[in-house]
Design an enzyme around this catalytic site. Sequence first.
Site, short mmCIF file in Angstrom:
data_model
loop_
_atom_site.label_atom_id
_atom_site.label_comp_id
_atom_site.label_asym_id
_atom_site.label_seq_id
_atom_site.Cartn_x
_atom_site.Cartn_y
_atom_site.Cartn_z
N ASP A 1 -44.95 51.46 -16.39
CA ASP A 1 -44.94 52.88 -16.75
C ASP A 1 -46.09 53.63 -16.05
OD1 ASP A 1 -42.66 52.88 -18.24
OD2 ASP A 1 -43.62 53.18 -20.18
N GLY B 1 -35.12 55.29 -24.95
CA GLY B 1 -34.45 55.90 -23.81
C GLY B 1 -35.36 56.28 -22.66
N GLY B 2 -36.54 55.65 -22.53
CA GLY B 2 -37.43 56.02 -21.44
C GLY B 2 -37.77 57.49 -21.52
N SER C 1 -46.54 57.21 -21.82
CA SER C 1 -45.26 56.91 -22.46
C SER C 1 -44.48 58.19 -22.69
CB SER C 1 -45.53 56.24 -23.81
OG SER C 1 -44.34 56.13 -24.57
N SER C 2 -43.20 58.02 -23.06
CA SER C 2 -42.38 59.16 -23.47
C SER C 2 -42.00 59.08 -24.94
CB SER C 2 -41.10 59.21 -22.64
OG SER C 2 -41.39 59.38 -21.29
N GLU D 1 -40.62 47.93 -23.10
CA GLU D 1 -40.32 48.71 -21.89
C GLU D 1 -38.88 48.48 -21.44
OE1 GLU D 1 -40.11 51.43 -19.67
OE2 GLU D 1 -40.01 49.85 -18.17
N GLU E 1 -44.69 46.78 -19.69
CA GLU E 1 -45.10 48.19 -19.90
C GLU E 1 -45.96 48.74 -18.78
OE1 GLU E 1 -43.56 50.72 -22.24
OE2 GLU E 1 -43.80 48.79 -23.22
N THR F 1 -36.25 49.84 -25.79
CA THR F 1 -36.99 50.44 -26.89
C THR F 1 -36.10 50.61 -28.12
OG1 THR F 1 -38.26 51.63 -25.24
CG2 THR F 1 -38.55 52.35 -27.49
N1 GLU Z 1 -41.67 52.45 -21.67
C1 GLU Z 1 -41.03 53.66 -22.09
C2 GLU Z 1 -42.04 54.63 -22.65
O1 GLU Z 1 -43.05 54.22 -23.13
C3 GLU Z 1 -40.01 53.43 -23.10
C4 GLU Z 1 -38.89 52.68 -22.54
C5 GLU Z 1 -37.63 53.04 -23.17
O2 GLU Z 1 -37.52 53.80 -24.09
O3 GLU Z 1 -36.67 52.50 -22.75
O4 GLU Z 1 -41.80 55.79 -22.64
#
Ligand code: GLU
Length: 623
Positions: free
Chosen positions: A467, A512-513, A491-492, A445, A464, A425
């Site tokens: 997730d 950063g997920g 998502s985050s 993702e 994605e 991301t």
């Molecule tokens: N797929 C994650 C999300 O939507 C983001 C992935 C990432 O930030 O590395 O939260």
Amino acid sequence: MRHQASYLAVSALFCSTLIATGAAPAAAHGGPPPIPLPPKTAVATGYGGAVASVSPYATQIGIDVLAHGGNAVDAAVATAAALGVVEPFSSGIGGGGFFVYYDARTHKVTTIDGRESGPAAFTSTVFIDPGTGQPLAFNDAVNSGLSVGVPGTLMTWQEALDAWGTRPLGEELQPAAKLAERGFTVTGDFNGGVAMNQQRFSDITPTAQLYLPGGQVPAVGSVFRNPDLAATYELIAQKGIGVFYGGELASEIANTAQHPPMTPTSDRVFRPGVITAADIAGYTAPYTAPTHVSYDGLDVYSMGPPSSGGTTVGEALNVLTQLKNSGWQLNYTTQAQQVASLQAYLEASRVAFADRNRWVADPAFENVPTAGLLSPAFAASRACLISPTKTLTSPLTPGDPNNPSTTCQAQTQQTPNTSTEGLSTTHLVAADRWGNVVSYTLTIEQTGGSAMVVPHRGFLLNNEMTDFDFTAIHPPAPDPNLPAAGKRPRSSMAPTIILRDGRPYLVVGSPGGASIITTVLQVLLNRLDFGMSLPDAIAAPRISQRDRSVTEAEPAFLSSPLDPALTAIGQNFVPAPPAFTPAPELGAATGLEFLGDGRIQAAAEPQRRFGGSAMVVFPSPSE
Ligand code: GLU
């Protein structure tokens, strides 16, 4: 419900503009030389607009748009298109994202949901192996056509420009197309993005051909070209996004996911996907309402569901407000106060994550109690669990925002929480001379997405759909984040804009997920409560608690006296996962601060992801 784009008329208009001006990319061989890497600084202060991103190429392109009269939305789209070239393992038109916009004319914050959606053939058991009845191993799902959702990024750009931009999409794509055609200098994060994916990239023919030329990872300092992507951007510029959402690109994306183009020597089992051209043709990127909380008199706006970014950052801030109201001081003056402040931060994040995991998902499919999650009454029912001397035991039983508890009793669930979200991301911020502001997080993702480049098109497809939860995470409690046809996975991403007295004050976001949420929260606390400047707030060591028994920490934190002091009251720190750089790291933030005297400070990472790039149109004389 989803807003339908009206792109055809617009595309017809700028198609003729392009032909008239003859704007075509230069030839790779015998043509103009590669574009040199612009100078890179992590902080810039000045006037006339600002951009920050992970790449100096992308930031420079955004600044050029601003300098030539474009607004923040124009600049954000051009910057994002460039990131698709130079940061292709984290973003691109094969992915999705969330766009948050402050409009200086109306003083309103609006968001665009450009999240990828599940194919029509998806069911709640799509990630269950029919042979075993067990969920697929996470990496087997990532490396499969099943992980590919309908991309939302291109639609997001079109919607943003339709609503607030001043230029057609075709024009915004030109600088990025030129970068892809003429070539750019390979940086550490580009090199690292290929290196960490070398094995799986070598399994996919078009990916290996593009990103492993001669079987090698492109060396730092070498020149990399992506003429296929340049041609794809040109095609979109000339024909409009209908060529993607319903045209030849839709068919090719579906075909790639349904028939993964494996190299003949690969022995990887790469399950075929179920996405169709009709799924892609039916995609929409709706305008949605932001989340909103008040914090210390500031108005904090961020992304609502299907992202959990806004609700989780918002709930944690509300919990911290409750703690402050009960006398808990958040400041960094002494080490004892740092320990108390970080304990408040970690525990507020812990409870907010417990609630996020139970309640937040795609609101078009689930009854997401956004208002309840962000209500002060709910925050009070959660803040009372938190102690300065004793750490809660995760995973916590979530609260009920529809019916906040009046007793204060923390309970622990049996099943541990696992985090399977990627660490890819990218986040960009842009502001213009009129006061419009963009905070935009976009992704494919995982770093490298599904590893599938669409043959001859030069872009990677997202993964994605991983997730989604593959099975309910805390049965028998309902899990709102199971897959379904047309549904968007939770998502985050937390692109955030903060207003003070109704005007932009602070803008932050990060990749950063799930650690996006804690990165944004920690940067905000560093700036708003701990007295750091925005650049220092971004640079400071990070720790990330997400309702797990362990808290991830960067090396600089693990070697500080804060680690043993917080461990003594029950926190349990482990090193953050490996990242692009040799040192583990959490997030890669960019931000803006409006300094109140007409100047904007743009800030990016000084170290993480090899350092980001911040620029302003007119630097202050002292810069
Ligand atoms: N797929 C994650 C999300 O939507 C983001 C992935 C990432 O930030 O590395 O939260």
